[in-house]
Design an enzyme around this catalytic site. Structure first.
Site, PDB file in Angstrom:
ATOM      1  N   ILE A 203      11.348 -42.726  -8.627  1.00 37.42           N
ATOM      2  CA  ILE A 203      11.055 -41.407  -8.065  1.00 37.42           C
ATOM      3  C   ILE A 203      11.079 -41.515  -6.542  1.00 37.42           C
ATOM      4  O   ILE A 203      10.461 -42.412  -5.957  1.00 37.42           O
ATOM      5  CB  ILE A 203       9.671 -40.924  -8.535  1.00 37.42           C
ATOM      6  CG1 ILE A 203       9.666 -40.749 -10.058  1.00 37.42           C
ATOM      7  CG2 ILE A 203       9.272 -39.627  -7.838  1.00 37.42           C
ATOM      8  CD1 ILE A 203       8.281 -40.650 -10.654  1.00 37.42           C
ATOM      9  N   LYS A 204      11.812 -40.583  -5.915  1.00 33.37           N
ATOM     10  CA  LYS A 204      11.864 -40.539  -4.453  1.00 33.37           C
ATOM     11  C   LYS A 204      11.244 -39.236  -3.982  1.00 33.37           C
ATOM     12  O   LYS A 204      11.684 -38.155  -4.367  1.00 33.37           O
ATOM     13  CB  LYS A 204      13.300 -40.629  -3.955  1.00 33.37           C
ATOM     14  CG  LYS A 204      13.411 -40.539  -2.435  1.00 33.37           C
ATOM     15  CD  LYS A 204      14.847 -40.360  -1.985  1.00 33.37           C
ATOM     16  CE  LYS A 204      14.904 -40.163  -0.466  1.00 33.37           C
ATOM     17  NZ  LYS A 204      16.263 -39.801   0.001  1.00 33.37           N
ATOM     18  N   VAL A 205      10.213 -39.331  -3.152  1.00 31.91           N
ATOM     19  CA  VAL A 205       9.552 -38.143  -2.602  1.00 31.91           C
ATOM     20  C   VAL A 205       9.283 -38.375  -1.119  1.00 31.91           C
ATOM     21  O   VAL A 205       9.426 -39.483  -0.603  1.00 31.91           O
ATOM     22  CB  VAL A 205       8.219 -37.841  -3.332  1.00 31.91           C
ATOM     23  CG1 VAL A 205       8.474 -37.327  -4.739  1.00 31.91           C
ATOM     24  CG2 VAL A 205       7.318 -39.073  -3.370  1.00 31.91           C
TER      25      VAL A 205
END
Length: 304
Positions: A203-205
């Protein structure tokens, strides 16, 4: 390199995940100077699509060449290199097997009139290029987000069927979200959770601020001091299935080196898995970029 206990513990959390997908996650987790630590630094170069070539590369003209980015990621000992189809194809033979790659399969541009992205690559492209993963952006809050969710469900299902992992960029954006809301703690945690629910392996945030946007969520955040960025990182990780998913944080717009290093320390101290950092490295001269990446790696290795 033999799998470390840290990497094994991470991969053990991916239940119902095929051995082939785990092998590609293993490739990323064991690559480069951070191999085996459970920490990652990934170089993403999709800014040409998003902002245009001059805005992205004119400040450092060698970066117009796709080979520049492959070589930068390899020489810096990074975990992976992520880019759209054409960028990866331009160096696929020269750099084959030297670093795990992530095919960014959807893209937008600075003239777009909707908060959306076009599908610009395929799982068969990723397989042909030997990629370890596909990458896909969703915009929670956008009018087209449900279509995006359906697209990544189909793409991710296909990727999993051929042993390729899925990375989801989850960036809150939409008509009901102000600029402050896009980086709000509650909104960012919600975005990370949605990516996990969609089946993302990584997950990239964005790093969240202390602002809490949603009125219905404010009570849940009352009574806690959110002033420390590391605590905010910890909450985003908690929201990603209590740390059962790999979470990396975007480097964002170009900033001073001290701010970049402090972000890395806060990600480390908050239990995040690392950084996916583009403009803050490739827009600097190569020697300066390598020095910066080396220091970020040392921070994640607890060497400073």
């Amino acid at each position: 390199m033999k799998m470390t206990a840290t990497v094994k513990a991470i991969l053990d959390k991916y239940e119902a995940t095929s051995s082939a997908v785990k092998a590609n996650l293993h490739r990323i987790l064991m690559q480069g100077h951070l191999g085996g630590t459970g920490k990652l630094v990934i170089l993403p170069v999709d800014q040409g699509f998003e902002h245009g070539p001059a805005r992205s590369f004119a400040i450092n003209p060698p970066a117009y060449d796709p080979h520049y980015h492959y070589q930068l990621a390899i020489d810096a000992g990074l975990s992976a290199y992520a880019a759209p189809l054409g960028m990866l194809e331009a160096g696929a033979d020269t750099f084959a097997g030297q670093i795990p790659t992530i095919l960014k399969v959807n893209s937008s541009n600075s003239w777009a009139t909707t908060i959306d992205q076009a599908v610009t690559g395929s799982v068969s492209d990723a397989l042909r290029l030997g990629c370890a993963a596909i990458g896909f952006t969703i915009y929670p809050g956008g009018d087209n987000v449900f279509e995006q969710m359906e697209e990544i469900r189909e793409l991710s299902e296909e990727a999993k069927s051929v042993g390729i992992a899925t990375v989801i960029w989850s960036y809150p954006r939409g008509p009901n979200l102000s600029k402050d809301a896009e980086l709000a703690l509650d909104v960012g945690a919600y975005a990370a959770h949605m990516a996990a629910l969609l089946g993302a392996h990584i997950i990239k945030v964005k790093l969240p601020t202390a602002h809490v946007e949603q009125k219905d969520a404010q009570k849940a955040y009352e009574g806690t001091d959110w002033s420390k960025q590391s605590d905010r990182v910890k909450h985003v990780v908690q929201s990603s299935f209590a740390g059962r998913r790999i979470v990396v944080f975007s480097g964002g717009a170009a900033k001073g080196s001290d701010a970049v290093y402090q972000d890395a320390r806060d990600i480390r101290d908050g239990g995040g898995n690392g950084s996916i950092i583009g403009r803050n490295t490739f827009q600097r001269p190569r020697a300066e970029a390598l020095e910066m990446l080396a220091k970020i790696v040392s921070i994640y290795k607890n060497e400073e």
